[in-house]
Every structure is written in C-alpha cells, then in structure tokens.
Design a protein around this motif. Structure first.
Motif, PDB file in Angstrom:
ATOM      1  N   TYR A   1       0.839  -1.220   0.000  1.00 49.78           N
ATOM      2  CA  TYR A   1       0.000   0.000   0.000  1.00 49.78           C
ATOM      3  C   TYR A   1       0.866   1.259   0.000  1.00 49.78           C
ATOM      4  O   TYR A   1       0.821   2.057   0.943  1.00 49.78           O
ATOM      5  CB  TYR A   1      -0.947  -0.014   1.212  1.00 49.78           C
ATOM      6  N   PRO A   2       1.641   1.465  -1.063  1.00 48.13           N
ATOM      7  CA  PRO A   2       2.581   2.585  -1.080  1.00 48.13           C
ATOM      8  C   PRO A   2       1.879   3.941  -1.052  1.00 48.13           C
ATOM      9  O   PRO A   2       2.519   4.961  -0.790  1.00 48.13           O
ATOM     10  CB  PRO A   2       3.355   2.397  -2.399  1.00 48.13           C
ATOM     11  N   GLU A   3       0.572   3.964  -1.274  1.00 50.58           N
ATOM     12  CA  GLU A   3      -0.140   5.245  -1.305  1.00 50.58           C
ATOM     13  C   GLU A   3      -0.379   5.806   0.101  1.00 50.58           C
ATOM     14  O   GLU A   3      -0.854   6.929   0.229  1.00 50.58           O
ATOM     15  CB  GLU A   3      -1.473   5.109  -2.065  1.00 50.58           C
ATOM     16  N   ILE A   4      -0.030   5.079   1.148  1.00 50.77           N
ATOM     17  CA  ILE A   4      -0.380   5.573   2.496  1.00 50.77           C
ATOM     18  C   ILE A   4       0.207   6.950   2.793  1.00 50.77           C
ATOM     19  O   ILE A   4      -0.420   7.744   3.464  1.00 50.77           O
ATOM     20  CB  ILE A   4      -0.007   4.593   3.637  1.00 50.77           C
ATOM     21  N   ALA A   5       1.407   7.240   2.305  1.00 48.15           N
ATOM     22  CA  ALA A   5       1.982   8.560   2.602  1.00 48.15           C
ATOM     23  C   ALA A   5       1.220   9.639   1.835  1.00 48.15           C
ATOM     24  O   ALA A   5       0.862  10.674   2.390  1.00 48.15           O
ATOM     25  CB  ALA A   5       3.457   8.593   2.249  1.00 48.15           C
ATOM     26  N   LYS A   6       0.941   9.364   0.568  1.00 42.28           N
ATOM     27  CA  LYS A   6       0.231  10.346  -0.260  1.00 42.28           C
ATOM     28  C   LYS A   6      -1.154  10.644   0.303  1.00 42.28           C
ATOM     29  O   LYS A   6      -1.633  11.761   0.225  1.00 42.28           O
ATOM     30  CB  LYS A   6       0.067   9.786  -1.690  1.00 42.28           C
ATOM     31  N   ASN A   7      -1.783   9.609   0.857  1.00 45.60           N
ATOM     32  CA  ASN A   7      -3.152   9.789   1.351  1.00 45.60           C
ATOM     33  C   ASN A   7      -3.215  10.442   2.719  1.00 45.60           C
ATOM     34  O   ASN A   7      -4.287  10.637   3.258  1.00 45.60           O
ATOM     35  CB  ASN A   7      -3.856   8.429   1.445  1.00 45.60           C
ATOM     36  N   SER A   8      -2.061  10.725   3.287  1.00 45.34           N
ATOM     37  CA  SER A   8      -2.113  11.276   4.644  1.00 45.34           C
ATOM     38  C   SER A   8      -1.815  12.775   4.605  1.00 45.34           C
ATOM     39  O   SER A   8      -1.641  13.361   3.549  1.00 45.34           O
ATOM     40  CB  SER A   8      -1.107  10.555   5.534  1.00 45.34           C
ATOM     41  N   THR A   9      -1.747  13.353   5.769  1.00 45.26           N
ATOM     42  CA  THR A   9      -1.544  14.799   5.815  1.00 45.26           C
ATOM     43  C   THR A   9      -0.059  15.177   5.787  1.00 45.26           C
ATOM     44  O   THR A   9       0.273  16.342   5.787  1.00 45.26           O
ATOM     45  CB  THR A   9      -2.154  15.367   7.107  1.00 45.26           C
TER      46      THR A   9
ATOM     47  N   ASN B   1       6.663  12.228   0.406  1.00 44.88           N
ATOM     48  CA  ASN B   1       6.389  10.869  -0.046  1.00 44.88           C
ATOM     49  C   ASN B   1       7.663  10.048   0.102  1.00 44.88           C
ATOM     50  O   ASN B   1       8.742  10.615   0.261  1.00 44.88           O
ATOM     51  CB  ASN B   1       5.910  10.874  -1.495  1.00 44.88           C
ATOM     52  N   PHE B   2       7.516   8.726   0.073  1.00 44.64           N
ATOM     53  CA  PHE B   2       8.691   7.875   0.256  1.00 44.64           C
ATOM     54  C   PHE B   2       9.688   8.083  -0.876  1.00 44.64           C
ATOM     55  O   PHE B   2       9.306   8.433  -2.002  1.00 44.64           O
ATOM     56  CB  PHE B   2       8.269   6.412   0.321  1.00 44.64           C
ATOM     57  N   LYS B   3      10.933   7.787  -0.553  1.00 48.06           N
ATOM     58  CA  LYS B   3      11.986   7.916  -1.564  1.00 48.06           C
ATOM     59  C   LYS B   3      11.720   6.953  -2.722  1.00 48.06           C
ATOM     60  O   LYS B   3      11.922   7.285  -3.895  1.00 48.06           O
ATOM     61  CB  LYS B   3      13.339   7.598  -0.917  1.00 48.06           C
TER      62      LYS B   3
END
Ligand code: GLY
Ligand code: MN
Ligand code: MN
Length: 462
Positions: free
Chosen positions: A136-144, A148-150
């Motif tokens: 679920y790599p989108e977790i950072a994008k979907n948060s506040t 985003n991850f490297k």
C-alpha cells in the motif's frame, strides 16, 4: 506467536544477523532506511467483509506477528528498529494482544491506532529518505504529511532481500521443524482414520484442522485431501462430503482405493509442507498400487540420499524424471523405450507434470528459487516451466522434495493422440491405475551449516 526459552535466543541471533545483512544491503544500494508494512485488511468486492489477512512476508521475516495489520517496522542502517504496533479499540473483532515483553528488548515499540501516527512520528525528512516495502505505497500520499517515500518496493532491494531469505537462520529452521512436528501428528491421525473406510474427504480435512488446532484461513496453504481419481488434480481442494458405504453392513464395495494427503502447519509464520499417499487396505486390487507407492517412495529417498552440496536442483529434477520413467517401465506402463528416451520424448512429463520441489519458509513456495545471487536469476528450463528451485544446494536452504506420478486424463489423452509417443504406452496397464488418481511423496529438507542434509519430515513420519 509461539516462544519458549529455547527459541528466544535463536530469534535474537536471527534478528541481529538480519539487521546486519539489511544494513549491508542498504549501504550497497545507497539507501538509508526502510519501512516494512505488515499490510491491511482488504475488503471483498461489493461487500463489507474482509478477505483473510495475509501479512507481508518481509514483515514476518523480522517479527513473528502474522496477524497484525496496519503495523510497520522502520529500520535505519545500523540502528535498532522501531516497531509501530497497531492496536485499536474494537468491539467487532478481537483486539491484538499487547506486544510480548521480549520484543521490547529488540525493538523500540510504539503503539499506533492509525497510519498517520506512524507517519507523523517519522516526520517529513525521514519519510523522504525511506524506502517503503509493502502493498500500500499510497499511504503517505493519502495522509496529511507533506513528503512521499523515496521509493516503493524497488526491484534491486527486493531481490537482495529475497536472496538473503533463501538462507534460513537457526531460528527459522527450528520454526520449520516445529511446524513439521505439528503437521506430522495430524497426518498420522488422518492416515489411521482413512483406513477405517468410514470417512469422507471433508471429514478428514476437518479432522486434520482439529488436530493441528488451526482454522482453515490460518493454514499455510489449503489442505489437499484427495481420494481416488481426485488425486490426479494436483491442487484438489474440493473436499467431497459423501461418506463411503459401510463395508460391514453390506456386501457393497466401498469404492475407496487411495488417498493423497498434502497438508502442512505453521509455526511463527513458517510452514511445513508434507504429502503422503495411501492405498486403501480393504480394496481387493490395491496391491499393484501399493507397490507403485513404494517405488515412488524409494525413488524419492534415493534422490535425497544423492544430494551433495552445490549440486544444482535442476539436475535432481532431471534425475527424478529418469526415476519416474524407470518406474513406468518396471510397472509395464511403458514398453520398448529406455528411461532416458522417455524423458527426452517428454513422456515422463505426462506422469510427473510439476517441479521436484521448492523453497520452504514464510511462504510455502518460498521466494528466491531462481536467484543465482542478489542480482541475477537463472532462466527457467523450457521443458520444466513449473520448477521453482533452480539454484545450487547451499547450507541454510530449506526445501521440499516431492516427486509425483499421476494418471491425469487430459494429459493421458494428449499422449494417446501423439503419433510419436502413443506406441510406447501399454494402455491396459495405465488404465488400471486411473482410479487411484496418483501419488506424491513430499518431505521437507534442511541443509545444515556443516553441509548435512536433514530430512526433518522422515525423522517423524517414516
Ligand atoms: N502443497 C503445495 C505444494 O506441495 O507445493
Ligand atoms: Mn510442496
Ligand atoms: Mn505440498
């Protein structure tokens, strides 16, 4: 999670060694830190209930928490890892236990009840430097958070970790041994009940689960309980519930001839994978099939005895094909042909259409079977596309050896139609065996540090 005082020191060594290996890989790949996500519950399509949860095996590789969604391991090169442990109040489902005490020795543990707690704890600058591993790599994008991850699941990193996973630590080997012990007693129980001739496939499947004490969704793979011709379906999981007629109460034939039981167990997320095939003792015409089982069994043991360190598994797979072809000749199913020619002409493939074995670990078909090293892969042999273990036999490898001999209608039909090969087959003899379905004998093997091959299944299930 199962831990006793003998396993904790093994786990500690496993984790220390793993951290060293991961730090070295990160160094080589010029990466700073990784975040391994255990996973998320996944809701069924157009539904409100979830599929069975299966943890990211990379997470279980670090910590034996096989049923802890929404959790993370964060590790910086050379640093003590952080475990973000998800625990949220719920009255729908049983909440996770608190982390086991001994885990605090090895991890900084932070309890979270949502992803954003972990993300804000790490902060933007760490997130920007971190490689995410999970589904679920989108977790950072979907948060506040603003970062985003490297990178997410980069191939070079994943391949390097898959490669180190092929060398099992003493802790992992011990978990697989213990999984074998659990599976073997369930196998023995089902073998006894089968010979009573009263039970259906479903009965024995349920008895197996009862014996290992596990719900079906938490088994490492679905049990294969196949009577008679059902054994010719390699991954048969349909569990017929019809019980055989009772022999004692009528002169009726019971119509049971054979059972193939391929079933495992899990210990701290590590799998056993064992198969045995039985002929039904009360059947009048089972003696040839019994002899055929013995022949496959002997061939499997001969292959295991012939293993030497650094030999290629692909060569042993080839050896198994010669063995199967020779058995077909000895039992007069093939005629006017040598075993070698039967292999070259791909006749053995009709009767033995799967690989000799595969790596075993957190995944039943564990990863890395094609890897020459942390970067390169061996090519799959054209004639044997289902073989999963292609490398040299090395200390630390844990794998299965599971030759089979089956009577699969669709493959036999093709053989019958083959102008070139049909003439080598004695169909009368082959046809007599169809009702037995097929044979598979599967043991789990550990290659120890000193180069000894330990058959962990046979020790328990002769
Ligand atoms: N039980 C699946 C396999 O033997 O590979
Ligand atoms: Mn297997
Ligand atoms: Mn199996």
């Amino acid at each position: 999670m199962n831990f006793d005082s003998t396993l904790i020191p093994l786990y500690k060594d496993h984790l220390i060694e793993l951290q060293k290996k991961i730090s070295k890989i990160l160094d080589e790949l010029k990466m700073d830190s990784i975040l391994i996500h255990s996973g998320q519950e996944r809701i069924k399509y157009l539904d409100d209930s979830a599929y069975p949860f299966v943890a990211n095996p990379m997470f279980v590789y670090f910590v034996p928490l096989t049923h802890l969604p929404n959790s993370f391991i964060y590790m910086e090169k050379g640093m003590r890892p952080t475990l973000y442990y998800y625990k949220k109040i719920s009255y729908w489902f049983k909440m996770p236990e608190d982390p086991a005490d001994f885990l605090y020795q090895y991890f900084d543990i932070k309890i979270i009840d949502e992803d954003s707690k972990m993300l804000s704890d790490l902060g933007d600058s760490k997130i920007r430097n971190t490689i995410y591993i999970g589904e679920y790599p989108e977790i950072a994008k979907n948060s506040t958070v603003n970062a985003n991850f490297k990178a997410c699941n980069p191939d070079d990193l994943i391949t390097e970790i898959h490669y180190i996973r092929t060398f099992k630590s003493n802790y992992e080997q011990e978990c697989i041994r213990r999984a074998n012990k659990i599976a073997v007693s369930a196998h023995q129980r089902c073998a006894e009940l089968f010979q009573e001739g009263k039970y259906s496939e479903l009965d024995l499947h349920l008895e197996y689960l009862r014996s290992v004490g596990c719900s079906p969704i938490r088994m490492p793979f679905e049990n294969i309980v196949a009577f008679n011709e059902n054994a010719a379906t390699l991954h048969y999981i349909d569990y017929n519930h019809t019980r055989p007629p009772l022999a004692a109460s009528s002169a009726a034939k019971q119509n049971i001839y054979s059972m193939l039981l391929d079933a495992g167990a899990a210990y701290n997320g590590y799998a056993a994978d064992i198969t045995r095939t039985y002929s039904f003792n009360n059947s009048d015409d089972n003696s040839d099939f019994k002899a055929l089982i013995d022949a496959v069994n002997e061939m499997q043991l001969n292959i295991i005895h012939s293993f030497t360190l650094n030999s290629r598994y692909t060569d042993h797979h080839q050896q198994a094909h010669i063995g199967i072809a020779q058995i077909l000749i000895d039992f007069k199913m093939l005629k006017n042909i040598s075993a070698e020619d039967a292999v070259t002409k791909k006749i053995s493939n009709v009767f033995f259409p799967h690989g000799l074995g595969h790596f075993l670990g957190i995944q039943v078909h564990d990863v890395g079977g094609q890897l020459k090293n942390g970067k390169e892969k061996y090519k799959l042999p054209d004639d044997h596309p289902y073989l999963r273990y292609l490398t040299e036999l090395r200390p630390g490898h844990v794998f299965t050896v599971e030759p089979g001999l089956y009577f699969i209608d669709s493959l036999l039909d093709d053989l019958k139609k083959s102008e070139e090969n049909n003439k080598y087959v004695d169909w009368n003899t082959v046809d007599k065996f169809r009702k037995f379905g097929g044979i598979r004998i599967e043991d789990d093997i550990i290659i120890k540090e000193d180069g000894q091959f330990e058959n962990i299944t046979r020790k328990l299930l002769p």
